[in-house]
Design a protein around this motif. Sequence first.
Motif, PDB file in Angstrom:
ATOM      1  N   ASP A   1     -35.897  44.982  67.111  1.00 42.76           N
ATOM      2  CA  ASP A   1     -37.375  44.966  67.925  1.00 42.76           C
ATOM      3  C   ASP A   1     -38.256  45.245  66.696  1.00 42.76           C
ATOM      4  O   ASP A   1     -38.520  46.263  65.826  1.00 42.76           O
ATOM      5  CB  ASP A   1     -37.409  46.322  68.552  1.00 42.76           C
ATOM      6  CG  ASP A   1     -38.671  46.996  69.086  1.00 42.76           C
ATOM      7  OD1 ASP A   1     -39.681  46.025  69.220  1.00 42.76           O
ATOM      8  OD2 ASP A   1     -38.752  48.188  69.475  1.00 42.76           O
TER       9      ASP A   1
ATOM     10  N   HIS B   1     -42.521  43.419  65.580  1.00 40.50           N
ATOM     11  CA  HIS B   1     -43.676  42.859  66.175  1.00 40.50           C
ATOM     12  C   HIS B   1     -44.520  42.083  65.278  1.00 40.50           C
ATOM     13  O   HIS B   1     -44.680  42.385  64.196  1.00 40.50           O
ATOM     14  CB  HIS B   1     -44.523  43.873  66.804  1.00 40.50           C
ATOM     15  CG  HIS B   1     -44.030  44.660  68.292  1.00 40.50           C
ATOM     16  ND1 HIS B   1     -44.149  44.251  69.305  1.00 40.50           N
ATOM     17  CD2 HIS B   1     -43.059  45.511  68.294  1.00 40.50           C
ATOM     18  CE1 HIS B   1     -43.512  45.037  70.349  1.00 40.50           C
ATOM     19  NE2 HIS B   1     -42.889  45.906  69.420  1.00 40.50           N
TER      20      HIS B   1
ATOM     21  N   HIS C   1     -39.351  44.549  77.189  1.00 35.02           N
ATOM     22  CA  HIS C   1     -39.730  45.417  76.164  1.00 35.02           C
ATOM     23  C   HIS C   1     -40.473  46.692  76.880  1.00 35.02           C
ATOM     24  O   HIS C   1     -41.089  46.054  77.766  1.00 35.02           O
ATOM     25  CB  HIS C   1     -40.648  44.990  75.303  1.00 35.02           C
ATOM     26  CG  HIS C   1     -41.089  45.805  74.198  1.00 35.02           C
ATOM     27  ND1 HIS C   1     -42.074  46.692  74.073  1.00 35.02           N
ATOM     28  CD2 HIS C   1     -40.455  45.718  72.814  1.00 35.02           C
ATOM     29  CE1 HIS C   1     -42.139  47.155  72.947  1.00 35.02           C
ATOM     30  NE2 HIS C   1     -41.299  46.534  72.063  1.00 35.02           N
TER      31      HIS C   1
ATOM     32  N   GLU D   1     -37.129  48.960  72.778  1.00 35.68           N
ATOM     33  CA  GLU D   1     -37.817  50.100  72.279  1.00 35.68           C
ATOM     34  C   GLU D   1     -37.616  51.475  73.188  1.00 35.68           C
ATOM     35  O   GLU D   1     -38.455  52.511  72.853  1.00 35.68           O
ATOM     36  CB  GLU D   1     -39.353  49.588  72.304  1.00 35.68           C
ATOM     37  CG  GLU D   1     -39.851  50.342  71.035  1.00 35.68           C
ATOM     38  CD  GLU D   1     -41.624  50.236  71.162  1.00 35.68           C
ATOM     39  OE1 GLU D   1     -41.717  49.100  70.629  1.00 35.68           O
ATOM     40  OE2 GLU D   1     -42.455  51.232  71.274  1.00 35.68           O
TER      41      GLU D   1
ATOM     42  N   ASP E   1     -38.990  48.270  65.067  1.00 36.96           N
ATOM     43  CA  ASP E   1     -40.278  48.289  65.737  1.00 36.96           C
ATOM     44  C   ASP E   1     -41.566  48.369  64.423  1.00 36.96           C
ATOM     45  O   ASP E   1     -42.765  48.437  65.084  1.00 36.96           O
ATOM     46  CB  ASP E   1     -40.566  49.722  66.455  1.00 36.96           C
ATOM     47  CG  ASP E   1     -41.706  49.372  67.484  1.00 36.96           C
ATOM     48  OD1 ASP E   1     -41.722  48.351  68.050  1.00 36.96           O
ATOM     49  OD2 ASP E   1     -42.370  50.538  67.886  1.00 36.96           O
TER      50      ASP E   1
END
Length: 358
Positions: free
Chosen positions: A8, A10, A187, A240, A307
Amino acid sequence: MKMANSADSHVLEPQGLWLENLPASMRDRALYTVKDDTHETVFAGGKAMWKSGLTYLDRVRPPGAHDPEARLLDLDDQGVWGEVLFPSVALWTYYIDDLELQVECGKLYNDWLLDTFMRRSPRWVGVAFLPTVEIASAVAELQRAVSLGYRAVMLPSTAPPNRPYSSAEWDPLWAAAQEAGTPVCFHVGTGQGEIIIARGAGGAVINYVETFYPTQRTLCHLVASGALDRHPDLHVVFVEGGASWLPSLMERMDEGYQQHAMFVRPKLSMLPSEFIARQAHATFQHDRAALQTLEITGTQAILWGSDYPHLEGTWPNTQETLEGIFKGTTPEVRAAVTYQNLADLFGLPDAEQAARPA
Ligand code: MN
């Protein structure tokens, strides 16, 4: 200990991605953001959707959010080798109700992620955005993305209005994902719905916790309706929201299935908990409780994710965090959760596999 992989992470899309590349007729409804002195506002489909403070955004937008070279330095610094990549601004595409616009916005994101990150390094596995206004278009984009090299796809954790995940209307998409071998990722905090539930006392924590309820609802719908029974090779990943809710949902669903048997339809070929153990997975950043219930879920069910670069993630303290989480577990458990399960689900190699000559 081998470098961890993150299930996870971004990326941040460039400001002009949609404004500059959509067909001219759609540009006034593009995804874009506008900044004033203190805030940035996201626009989608011609409407202002969300406003964030710049002091917050500055904290979650290091250069590595958009620049692959800077990102590789951050990964090395954190002892993370590979990442499964999710979007930032593109998540607002789920609020677009116009089919053609949603499809085009999603394609632009998928093409950009491929060119900018996935083709730059085998350390990145992108998750393809799928449109939700029409199932046939989602199937078509899944197949297009797979033909380009994608190995995973995403849908919103909150189902679109009027089409719950228990609906058989989704079956062509589950069949296509199963056929292609792409896990479907949900997500947290995605899909249409209220983002701010509480504004008063406790709001920050209440709103944070609220984001993980829809993932539980979605998994319940997929299991109870028989979608996972009808598609036994489909894998679903909840991203997440932590992972220690999995055993709780397994127990609750089995109880309902058995104690309310007289009301249950469709009958399933196994207990709900057995579908969850076979086909569902969840990612966590800090959730130590998930490691205490592996006897119930099995180690295949849980994956770690940094994350990066968000506040609720582990950056810039990833190694200290991992040491704390895995203290007292076996090396086998740590290996499964930090890279083997990611290799199995996403085809993300681990650092040693990648270094080996082909
Ligand atoms: Mn995330």
